[in-house]
Design an enzyme around this catalytic site. Structure first.
Site, short mmCIF file in Angstrom:
data_model
loop_
_atom_site.label_atom_id
_atom_site.label_comp_id
_atom_site.label_asym_id
_atom_site.label_seq_id
_atom_site.Cartn_x
_atom_site.Cartn_y
_atom_site.Cartn_z
CB VAL A 1 -0.88 0.07 1.37
CG1 VAL A 1 -1.78 1.06 1.32
CG2 VAL A 1 -1.76 -1.39 1.48
CB THR B 1 4.83 5.47 5.72
OG1 THR B 1 4.05 5.49 7.10
CG2 THR B 1 4.33 4.44 5.18
CE LYS C 1 13.44 7.55 13.19
NZ LYS C 1 13.04 7.56 11.67
CE LYS D 1 16.74 8.10 13.96
NZ LYS D 1 17.62 7.65 13.25
#
Length: 810
Positions: free
Chosen positions: A498, A549, A573, A676
């Site tokens: 997708v 993505t 993230k 992160k």
């Protein structure tokens, strides 16, 4: 609104302990230890009679009418047992007081027996074991420094005598509320199994009455959770005494638990679940001998069922057969009998319907069969009733089991050659049952468990994102697919690819090596709703969403993915670094539905940084600080940047090589590094918000909007600024690095720093990440993890690693 729904005592929990958990002095002390560790003031306990006390009381009662000498011997055995418990648990003065109260009870009960036995006397005598347990447990808790009081449930539980007495909530609720306010801050120890009728007589709550009274009292008190502690850790995929590789189920749907209880599984009873169904209680089953060895939580989860979860059996069931006369309407007779049994609350385990022979068969356990036969006999229906004994039953239980063709096929395969009387499936499709003319069933259950649960599962994978990482993962998966299946015992099927506009989907599976080529020609535009419906209707044992993505829209759907039973493996993230409230909601949703959210690829690409931090915390260490170079992109840029090539030109090179995010400004803004850092800090156990992190952005304000080309065309300001900072660092003998830092005090920042050339953050290879973990165990010499932290290959490898880990978890 029911009385149960109105009850409310936020935070209060109830713990129920069975007789085997209170069998001796060690058991009582173990239970007191559990209450010290797992309960809070104002929590409640419901206790059964200690050990075999109830059986001894029944023995004493029966013998008192036929053999007074034997009755006296049983009474003395009971007396010694209870007195030894009290003396072994309490100081002499307190023990003497409780022994005196116990002896007084025993003398009063003996006088009752001398006057003859009726239902009220029977209940008064047999229910007294719970009184002794509650009184003693309360004293033990107080002795252990846990303020406690005991409560006789007959003071508030109201029920009339019946085959299956039902607690009158309307009468019981106000009485309990009056008692609760009298004991603030104390753990309340309540008797199980017993209640009182309007005539003031003791009423026993029937088989498994203590478990039923526990959930009923919990519902009336408005507790958030009832934990039933026993000698087993919870519900297993089969009886572990019969099937050695049976596994504990950490989560069970309420409807599955109810069906298992209806089939008379010893670990659950149908009446125990009735108050749970009518309230917001979470029910947990746990082992008092090994409280840390897992549990089963029973909840109202939304995850769709896909097949069998449990195989169960009985080696001693009976059939009540009703031969409908040829002159009678068979369907009408069946309907009438069904209504009679429902009114009497004696639902059969399974029903055999034989239209051709005008025969109805009702399967019951041997304990219930006589009562059911009596009820049908007294109904006076035209027809012939007979009882057949010595039969057996096997069943598979799980939401959707009757719609799972593979599980049904394996069930029929295992029944080949067996003396099957009839098969039956529940109306809601949660169980598939076979009644056999002879037992035992142990070998059949072992074969069925092996066939259903150790056979290959089919795992569907839907890849969201076909850019740098997605395309590289497809190449990796194409190479590893057969090896992965052989190693894990699961069949992994690429069900869909997708992107932001189109999708290529197939339940039969896509060829990963050619999926991108097919995508260009065959992918169709699909709206979000129809895609979601397609995913919900999947035919696999499990469905996994692979999110590679950087889409906020997709991250916002994680809650929906969890609630509909999908696992998520993420390189995105945004969900992991969302605000704390949203982050907790997502985590709780996956935990509640028993699904998994894995995100090792979000930090350090393929480096095991998330695993390491999690292992340190789980092992008892405390993280004090985390620092390092978290961006492989920025690592590459600052190692390459020597002033000879403009900084933005290096950024363009990195972008062309796939080393950056789709928009390189996400790297340069520091937002990617910040995310992160937030993910790692949370993994380390700290509650940090993204806006707590001080972030230095390298993107000029006038370039934050607009296209990527606009950024590259207007990079002079950034280039000039970076040259100045480089020259300033060189004058001091330092080098520039983009560093992230977090400490236990909550200080967090990301930005450019000048460090010595011999510093661990300076001596890197291009694209390397470096993570320095300082903890209680690694205070003087931080634990350092270093390696490639950017690039399609390592990130795709991290996704594949999480697929491996998910296979182990499943």
């Amino acid at each position: 609104m029911s009385v149960i729904a109105q009850a409310g005592a936020k935070g209060r929990q109830l713990h129920k302990f069975g007789g085997s958990s209170l069998a001796d002095v060690k058991c009582y002390l173990r239970v007191a230890g559990i209450m010290a560790e797992y309960s809070q003031p104002d929590d409640m306990m419901v206790v059964s009679a200690a050990g075999s006390t109830t059986n001894q009381l029944i023995n004493w009662l029966k013998l008192s009418q036929t053999d007074r000498l034997s009755a006296h011997q049983v009474q003395q055995t009971l007396r010694r047992y209870q007195c030894d418990l009290i003396s072994g648990l309490l100081p002499a003065e307190e023990a003497d007081s409780l022994i005196s109260a116990f002896v007084s009870d025993l003398e009063r009960l003996a006088a009752l027996l001398d006057s003859g036995i009726n239902d009220a006397v029977y209940a008064e005598v047999v229910g007294h074991g719970e009184v002794w347990s509650a009184r003693l447990m309360s004293a033990v808790l107080n002795q252990q420094g846990l303020p406690a009081a005991w409560l006789d449930a007959r003071e508030f539980l109201r029920a009339e005598r019946a085959a299956q007495p039902q607690v009158d909530e309307g009468l019981s609720y106000p009485l309990l509320q009056q008692l609760l306010v009298q004991h603030p801050g104390k753990r309340l120890v309540v008797t199980g199994f017993i209640s009182r009728n309007n005539a003031g007589e003791t009423v026993l709550l029937g088989r498994n009455g203590s478990d039923y009274s526990a959930t009923q009292i919990g519902a009336l008190a408005g507790v958030s959770r009832v934990t039933i502690w026993s000698d087993v850790a919870g519900v297993y995929s089969a009886d572990p005494r019969k099937v050695k590789d049976a596994c504990l189920l950490p989560l069970l749907r309420l409807d599955e638990a109810s069906e298992l209880a209806r089939l008379a599984a010893p670990v659950l009873h149908a009446r125990t679940l009735q108050p749970v169904s009518g309230s917001e209680i979470d029910l947990q089953l746990r082992c008092s001998y090994t409280p840390d060895q897992g549990s089963t939580r029973i909840e109202r989860v939304l995850a769709s069922g896909t097949g069998a979860r449990i195989v169960t059996s009985h080696d001693d069931v009976c059939l009540i057969e009703f031969q409908v006369p040829a002159s009678q309407d068979f369907k009408l007779a069946h309907k009438e009998i069904d209504q009679i049994l429902k009114r009497a609350q004696v639902r059969p385990l399974a029903v055999g319907v034989h239209n051709d022979r005008q025969l109805l068969q009702f399967c019951y356990t041997s304990e219930v069969a006589d009562s059911a036969l009596k009820i049908l006999d007294e109904a006076g229906l035209p027809g012939e009733l007979r009882l057949r004994q010595g039969l057996a039953l096997v069943a598979m239980v799980g939401a959707g089991v009757t719609r799972n063709p593979l599980h049904c096929h394996r069930f029929w395969q295992q029944l080949k050659g067996q003396p099957v009387e009839f098969t039956w499936q529940s109306d809601d499709g949660i169980s598939l049952v076979a009644v056999l003319r002879t037992g035992p069933t142990e070998s059949l259950i072992q074969g069925l468990h092996q066939s259903v649960f150790r056979a290959e599962k089919r795992i569907g994978l839907v890849l969201f994102g076909k850019g740098n990482i997605g395309s590289r993962w497809l190449e990796l998966f194409a190479r590893e697919q057969s090896t992965l299946s052989a190693r894990t015992g699961f069949e992994f099927v690429l069900a869909g690819v997708v992107d932001s506009r189109r999708s290529l989907l197939s339940y039969d599976g896509l060829d990963a090596s050619r999926a991108l080529a097919f995508f260009n020609d065959e992918a169709v535009e699909q709206d979000e709703e129809s895609l979601f419906l397609w995913m919900r209707a999947h035919p696999y044992d499990d469905l996994v969403v692979l999110d590679v993505t950087a889409s906020q829209q997709l991250a916002d759907q994680y809650l929906d993915f969890a609630s509909h039973g999908f696992h998520v493996i993420s390189a995105n993230k945004l969900a992991g670094a969302s605000d704390s409230n949203k982050y907790r909601q997502i985590h709780d949703a996956f935990e509640k539905t028993g699904r998994h959210w894995l995100y090792n690829a979000t930090v350090g690409a393929g480096l095991p940084i998330n695993h390491t931090v999690r292992d340190l915390i789980d092992s008892g260490d405390t993280i004090l600080s985390i620092s390092g170079i978290f961006s492989g992109t920025l690592s590459w840029l600052f190692l390459q940047f020597d002033g000879s090539v403009p900084f933005t030109e290096l950024v363009d090179q990195a972008w062309q090589q796939g080393l950056t995010e789709p928009d390189p400004r996400d790297d340069l803004s520091g937002k990617d590094v910040m995310r992160k850092l937030v993910i790692l800090a949370r993994e380390a156990g700290y509650n940090i918000e993204p806006d707590q992190v001080r972030v230095e952005s390298l993107v000029p304000a006038h370039c934050e909007g607009g296209s990527i080309d606009h950024f590259f065309e207007n990079g002079d300001e950034l280039n000039e600024q970076m040259v100045q900072r480089l020259e300033a660092a060189r004058e001091m003998g330092l080098v520039l690095r983009y560093v992230a830092r977090f400490d236990a005090n909550g200080k967090a920042r990301v930005g450019v720093e000048a460090v010595r050339e011999d510093h661990p953050l300076a001596s890197l290879l291009p694209c390397d990440n470096v993570f320095a973990i300082e903890s209680r165990w690694y205070r003087d010499n931080p634990l350092v993890i270093r390696g490639p932290g950017a690039g399609r290959d390592v990130t795709a490898g991290a996704i594949q690693s999480d697929i491996n880990r998910l296979a182990q978890l499943l």
